[in-house]
Design a protein around this motif. Structure first.
Motif, PDB file in Angstrom:
ATOM      1  N   LYS A   9       1.068  -1.739  -0.322  1.00  0.00           N
ATOM      2  CA  LYS A   9       0.168  -0.181   0.244  1.00  0.00           C
ATOM      3  C   LYS A   9       1.294   1.348  -0.397  1.00  0.00           C
ATOM      4  N   ASP A  10       2.106   1.324   0.971  1.00  0.00           N
ATOM      5  CA  ASP A  10       2.802   2.725   0.677  1.00  0.00           C
ATOM      6  C   ASP A  10       3.560   2.452  -0.568  1.00  0.00           C
ATOM      7  N   SER A  11       3.212   1.593  -1.322  1.00  0.00           N
ATOM      8  CA  SER A  11       4.387   1.470  -2.594  1.00  0.00           C
ATOM      9  C   SER A  11       3.263   2.443  -3.709  1.00  0.00           C
ATOM     10  N   ILE A  12       2.541   2.133  -3.868  1.00  0.00           N
ATOM     11  CA  ILE A  12       0.522   2.831  -4.459  1.00  0.00           C
ATOM     12  C   ILE A  12       1.502   4.069  -4.094  1.00  0.00           C
ATOM     13  N   MET A  13       0.541   4.350  -3.159  1.00  0.00           N
ATOM     14  CA  MET A  13       0.377   5.884  -1.972  1.00  0.00           C
ATOM     15  C   MET A  13       1.223   6.533  -2.510  1.00  0.00           C
ATOM     16  N   SER A  14       3.104   5.964  -2.214  1.00  0.00           N
ATOM     17  CA  SER A  14       3.759   7.243  -2.675  1.00  0.00           C
ATOM     18  C   SER A  14       4.400   7.159  -4.381  1.00  0.00           C
ATOM     19  N   LEU A  15       3.495   6.235  -5.287  1.00  0.00           N
ATOM     20  CA  LEU A  15       3.383   6.183  -6.543  1.00  0.00           C
ATOM     21  C   LEU A  15       5.220   5.759  -7.042  1.00  0.00           C
ATOM     22  N   GLN A  16       5.311   4.965  -5.926  1.00  0.00           N
ATOM     23  CA  GLN A  16       6.965   4.002  -6.095  1.00  0.00           C
ATOM     24  C   GLN A  16       5.548   2.880  -7.574  1.00  0.00           C
ATOM     25  N   LEU A  17       4.919   2.525  -7.080  1.00  0.00           N
ATOM     26  CA  LEU A  17       3.779   1.317  -8.204  1.00  0.00           C
ATOM     27  C   LEU A  17       3.299   2.472  -8.643  1.00  0.00           C
ATOM     28  N   GLN A  18       3.341   2.840 -10.163  1.00  0.00           N
ATOM     29  CA  GLN A  18       1.981   3.772 -10.977  1.00  0.00           C
ATOM     30  C   GLN A  18       0.812   3.202 -11.043  1.00  0.00           C
ATOM     31  N   PRO A  19      -0.281   4.177 -10.947  1.00  0.00           N
ATOM     32  CA  PRO A  19      -1.318   4.350 -11.568  1.00  0.00           C
ATOM     33  C   PRO A  19      -1.361   3.538 -13.089  1.00  0.00           C
ATOM     34  N   GLY A  20      -2.419   2.029 -12.781  1.00  0.00           N
ATOM     35  CA  GLY A  20      -2.015   1.446 -14.463  1.00  0.00           C
ATOM     36  C   GLY A  20      -1.504   0.267 -14.461  1.00  0.00           C
ATOM     37  N   GLN A  21      -0.288   0.286 -13.058  1.00  0.00           N
ATOM     38  CA  GLN A  21       0.790  -0.782 -13.812  1.00  0.00           C
ATOM     39  C   GLN A  21       0.714  -2.194 -13.235  1.00  0.00           C
ATOM     40  N   LEU A  22       0.868  -3.550 -14.238  1.00  0.00           N
ATOM     41  CA  LEU A  22       0.882  -4.669 -14.431  1.00  0.00           C
ATOM     42  C   LEU A  22       1.586  -4.709 -13.164  1.00  0.00           C
ATOM     43  N   LEU A  46      -6.655  -4.372  -0.833  1.00  0.00           N
ATOM     44  CA  LEU A  46      -6.588  -3.056  -1.889  1.00  0.00           C
ATOM     45  C   LEU A  46      -7.828  -3.291  -2.935  1.00  0.00           C
ATOM     46  N   LYS A  47      -8.194  -4.100  -3.057  1.00  0.00           N
ATOM     47  CA  LYS A  47      -9.205  -4.461  -3.941  1.00  0.00           C
ATOM     48  C   LYS A  47     -10.664  -3.388  -3.585  1.00  0.00           C
ATOM     49  N   GLU A  48     -10.640  -3.712  -1.995  1.00  0.00           N
ATOM     50  CA  GLU A  48     -11.900  -3.402  -1.399  1.00  0.00           C
ATOM     51  C   GLU A  48     -11.919  -1.211  -1.220  1.00  0.00           C
ATOM     52  N   GLU A  49      -9.832  -1.472  -1.122  1.00  0.00           N
ATOM     53  CA  GLU A  49      -9.872   0.065  -1.277  1.00  0.00           C
ATOM     54  C   GLU A  49      -9.983   1.377  -2.748  1.00  0.00           C
ATOM     55  N   ASN A  50     -10.360   0.654  -3.768  1.00  0.00           N
ATOM     56  CA  ASN A  50     -10.214   0.840  -4.645  1.00  0.00           C
ATOM     57  C   ASN A  50      -8.597   1.276  -5.544  1.00  0.00           C
ATOM     58  N   LEU A  51      -7.951   0.083  -4.543  1.00  0.00           N
ATOM     59  CA  LEU A  51      -6.002   0.741  -5.042  1.00  0.00           C
ATOM     60  C   LEU A  51      -5.763  -0.545  -5.825  1.00  0.00           C
ATOM     61  N   VAL A  52      -6.323  -1.706  -5.997  1.00  0.00           N
ATOM     62  CA  VAL A  52      -5.191  -2.331  -7.587  1.00  0.00           C
ATOM     63  C   VAL A  52      -7.024  -2.963  -7.677  1.00  0.00           C
ATOM     64  N   GLU A  53      -7.224  -3.518  -9.026  1.00  0.00           N
ATOM     65  CA  GLU A  53      -8.196  -3.756 -10.516  1.00  0.00           C
ATOM     66  C   GLU A  53      -7.395  -5.206 -10.633  1.00  0.00           C
ATOM     67  N   VAL A  54      -8.418  -6.261 -10.074  1.00  0.00           N
ATOM     68  CA  VAL A  54      -8.142  -7.593 -11.071  1.00  0.00           C
ATOM     69  C   VAL A  54      -8.384  -8.385 -12.121  1.00  0.00           C
ATOM     70  N   LEU A  55      -8.454  -8.096 -13.233  1.00  0.00           N
ATOM     71  CA  LEU A  55      -9.468  -8.649 -14.393  1.00  0.00           C
ATOM     72  C   LEU A  55      -8.828 -10.051 -14.865  1.00  0.00           C
ATOM     73  N   PRO A  56      -9.869 -10.369 -14.408  1.00  0.00           N
ATOM     74  CA  PRO A  56     -10.304 -12.073 -14.785  1.00  0.00           C
ATOM     75  C   PRO A  56      -9.402 -12.884 -15.824  1.00  0.00           C
ATOM     76  N   GLN A  57      -8.412 -13.941 -16.415  1.00  0.00           N
ATOM     77  CA  GLN A  57      -7.401 -13.862 -17.074  1.00  0.00           C
ATOM     78  C   GLN A  57      -6.626 -12.586 -18.526  1.00  0.00           C
ATOM     79  N   VAL A  58      -6.748 -11.175 -17.255  1.00  0.00           N
ATOM     80  CA  VAL A  58      -5.597 -10.672 -17.862  1.00  0.00           C
ATOM     81  C   VAL A  58      -4.698 -10.603 -16.632  1.00  0.00           C
ATOM     82  N   GLY A  59      -4.529  -9.983 -15.601  1.00  0.00           N
ATOM     83  CA  GLY A  59      -3.899  -9.861 -14.604  1.00  0.00           C
ATOM     84  C   GLY A  59      -4.631  -8.288 -13.349  1.00  0.00           C
ATOM     85  N   THR A  60      -3.635  -8.083 -12.771  1.00  0.00           N
ATOM     86  CA  THR A  60      -3.710  -7.425 -11.162  1.00  0.00           C
ATOM     87  C   THR A  60      -3.200  -6.074 -11.725  1.00  0.00           C
ATOM     88  N   TYR A  61      -3.564  -5.017 -11.549  1.00  0.00           N
ATOM     89  CA  TYR A  61      -3.008  -3.637 -12.081  1.00  0.00           C
ATOM     90  C   TYR A  61      -3.495  -2.413 -11.057  1.00  0.00           C
TER      91      TYR A  61
END
Length: 218
Positions: A9-22, A46-61
């Motif tokens: 979560k810290d990596s997401i909130m600090s933008l070290q893991l960038q929005p849209g990154q797989l 993290l999905k519940e907190e709207n910080l990641v999206e899990v797309l079946p057969q595609v991946g986690t972003y």
């Protein structure tokens, strides 16, 4: 699991893991030296907190920054913090006031330093959290924080592109308002501090912005 959650979560909130990154659950598990089961549980949280999206057969972003969530967090924070600041004008201890002033001094020390956006952001959160804490409203601040994941990423991005001086001056003004018990000035400073910055943010998602791929424009 809790350690992994905080790190990711810290990596997401600090933008070290960038929005849209797989991101790869396997790679995260290896980096954190844990099994994939707790990683999957972390991803669900993290999905519940709207910080990641899990797309079946595609991946986690990593979730892109969503304007609707920013608007909701802005409304919630403006509405609630305005009232808490008005309460502060009626009753605020000298010790807590001194703590606010100390935080502002630390923020001022960061103005001339490069790459201090995260530290400024941490102190900013500490400043506002202290106001809620002094009014016995910690759980209200917690609710704001939970809704503000997209809002806070947007703020950090803006702080990376702009200086801190205006925010610091507004913090000083908030302290003065509390000291002088100037309840009638609260609405104006809260509008300047929370509503007005959204106008500056608009240029960050223009078509010529380096960050336009960070945003969910659907």
């Amino acid at each position: 699991k809790e350690y992994s959650y905080r790190i990711i979560k810290d990596s997401i909130m600090s933008l070290q893991l960038q929005p849209g990154q797989l991101i790869s659950e396997i790679e995260l598990a290896e980096q954190l030296q844990i099994s994939r089961t707790p990683i999957r549980e972390v991803m669900a949280k993290l999905k519940e907190e709207n910080l990641v999206e899990v797309l079946p057969q595609v991946g986690t972003y990593i979730s892109k920054i969503n304007f609707q969530l920013i608007d909701e967090a802005t409304f919630m924070r403006y509405t609630l913090e305005k009232e808490v600041l008005k309460r502060s004008c009626q009753n605020f201890s000298s010790i807590a006031l001194a703590e606010l002033k100390s935080i502002v001094v630390l923020q001022e020390a960061l103005i001339s330093q490069e790459g201090m956006e995260l530290e400024f952001h941490r102190l900013d959160t500490q400043f506002h959290s202290k106001i809620f804490q002094e009014n016995n409203m910690e759980h209200v601040w917690g609710a704001i924080t939970r809704l503000s994941t997209h809002y806070n990423r947007m703020r950090l991005l803006s702080e990376m592109e702009n200086n801190f001086e205006m925010a610091i001056e507004q913090h000083k003004e908030m302290i003065r308002i509390i000291e002088d018990q100037s309840v009638d000035e609260v609405d104006q400073i809260m509008n300047q501090h929370i509503i007005e910055p959204k106008k500056v943010w608009e240029k960050l998602f223009n078509s010529d912005s380096l960050y336009k791929h960070y945003f969910d424009i659907r």
